[in-house]
Design a protein around this motif. Structure first.
Motif, PDB file in Angstrom:
ATOM      1  N   ASP A 190     -14.261   7.788  -3.776  1.00  0.00           N
ATOM      2  CA  ASP A 190     -13.774   6.575  -2.774  1.00  0.00           C
ATOM      3  C   ASP A 190     -14.365   7.050  -1.254  1.00  0.00           C
ATOM      4  O   ASP A 190     -13.302   8.293  -0.917  1.00  0.00           O
ATOM      5  CB  ASP A 190     -12.060   6.611  -3.107  1.00  0.00           C
ATOM      6  N   SER A 216      -4.257  -1.350  -1.158  1.00  0.00           N
ATOM      7  CA  SER A 216      -5.122  -1.062  -2.014  1.00  0.00           C
ATOM      8  C   SER A 216      -4.713  -1.430  -3.809  1.00  0.00           C
ATOM      9  O   SER A 216      -3.721  -0.560  -3.742  1.00  0.00           O
ATOM     10  CB  SER A 216      -6.179   0.352  -2.684  1.00  0.00           C
ATOM     11  N   GLU A 260      -6.367   0.082   6.648  1.00  0.00           N
ATOM     12  CA  GLU A 260      -6.417  -0.718   5.752  1.00  0.00           C
ATOM     13  C   GLU A 260      -4.233  -0.824   5.950  1.00  0.00           C
ATOM     14  O   GLU A 260      -4.029  -0.175   5.796  1.00  0.00           O
ATOM     15  CB  GLU A 260      -6.438   0.314   5.291  1.00  0.00           C
ATOM     16  N   ASP A 305      -9.079  -4.622  -0.903  1.00  0.00           N
ATOM     17  CA  ASP A 305      -8.213  -3.610  -0.194  1.00  0.00           C
ATOM     18  C   ASP A 305      -7.233  -4.889   0.788  1.00  0.00           C
ATOM     19  O   ASP A 305      -8.231  -5.714   0.553  1.00  0.00           O
ATOM     20  CB  ASP A 305      -8.791  -3.155   0.763  1.00  0.00           C
TER      21      ASP A 305
END
Ligand code: ASP
Ligand code: MG
Length: 320
Positions: free
Chosen positions: A67, A245, A242, A233
């Motif tokens: 990731d 997710s 963020e 996301d």
């Protein structure tokens, strides 16, 4: 014995000794965090989810990779009675098993340990110990999860808008307005470059979705469009970055095996997970959002560690 005297002035005397205590603003952030946790619980309860107790140690946990967003340097290990157990990076594997075994929508207020590199202090949104509201829904598609998450945020605004703490913090409560915009990650990269997250976040005044990330084995690849991933996301606006997710999950045993091979995972620790996958996983989709990041966004705090009473910021020594 002398009494505890609270001066009401952000200082207190304990047995005549002056103690450093939190400011009223810091307490207001804890109050908002408390109300957020209650609102999350009430929301999932009203939506018919079963709340499971968190798991902290497992034979395996979320490998958190590949990731591009992850900088975890190792997974915490505890040797206990001859077994090597992993501290939970996330309960994703347990969520897939839980959906399979219960056949129900499930969620967990899940404490996670992610041992991030010290440089992560600078992002202002990473903690090495945090809590996420982590949920999974049998037979759901990504559009179902996105609609549910939007409903959560809009309802949250309603629930929190009259709290007295906003005045203490001198900020206006944020009004979430869904549905949120949806972008594919390649659009973000074209517009803002490889490090699109913060620039894009600053360019929005409502949260937005970014879909189609190449990452962990458990996120499903679109069978109709190889190279496209059915994951998402959610990004907070105004530079906060963020929030969440999630994904539709890969549930086919052979494809799980192939994806784990691609990622060169140490298969042995996934034995029990793979056995259950072979016996049959249920198709599901879900997501997780960080409670501290949500409170940081709502309280417009500089660093996500500022909303924790016991700070757990990468690169900062633990005090207590
Ligand atoms: N909880 C997230 C998910 O459901 C993954 C993560 O913890 O980052 O996909
Ligand atoms: Mg993520």
């Amino acid at each position: 014995m002398e009494k505890l005297i609270y001066t009401g002035n952000d200082d207190c005397l304990l047995y005549g000794v002056r103690m450093a205590v939190l400011t009223k603003k810091q307490v207001a952030k804890l109050e908002i965090g408390s109300k957020v946790a209650t609102a999350v619980t009430d929301f999932f309860d009203a939506e018919g989810f079963i709340q499971l107790r968190p798991v902290m140690l497992g034979m395996s946990t979320d490998p958190l990779g590949p990731d591009p967003g992850s900088a975890v340097i190792k997974t915490g290990q505890v040797e206990y009675l001859g077994q090597n157990l992993s501290l939970m990076n996330s309960m994703i594997l347990h969520k897939q098993v839980a959906v399979r075994e219960t056949g129900r929508k499930i969620w967990i207020m899940s404490p996670n340990i992610r041992l991030e590199g010290a440089q992560r202090k600078e992002t202002k949104r990473h903690l090495f110990e945090f809590t996420q509201a982590d949920f999974e829904i049998p037979d759901a598609k990504m559009k179902d999860v996105m609609a549910l998450v939007e409903k959560f945020y809009v309802e949250l605004s309603q629930k929190l808008k009259d709290l007295p703490e906003w005045r203490e913090l001198s900020i206006a409560p944020f009004a979430f307005r869904g549905p949120f915009k949806v972008y594919e990650i390649h659009e973000m990269e074209e517009r803002y470059g490889k490090d699109w997250e913060l620039a894009a976040s600053k360019g929005h005044d409502q949260p937005f979705w970014v879909v189609c990330h190449k990452r962990e084995f458990y996120d499903k690849e679109d069978p109709e469009r190889p190279g496209h991933y059915l994951n998402y996301d959610l990004i907070y606006p105004k530079g906060f970055g963020e929030a969440l997710s999630g994904a539709e999950r890969e549930h086919d045993y052979q494809r799980i095996l192939a994806r784990m091979g691609r990622d060169r995972l140490e298969m042995k620790i996934y034995d029990a997970y793979l056995k259950k996958a072979r016996e049959g996983f249920r198709q599901s989709a879900g997501a997780g959002f960080g409670i501290e990041r949500l409170v940081r966004f709502l309280t417009e705090s500089d660093h996500v560690g500022d909303v924790q009473l016991f700070r757990r910021v990468p690169g900062e020594p633990v005090e207590i």
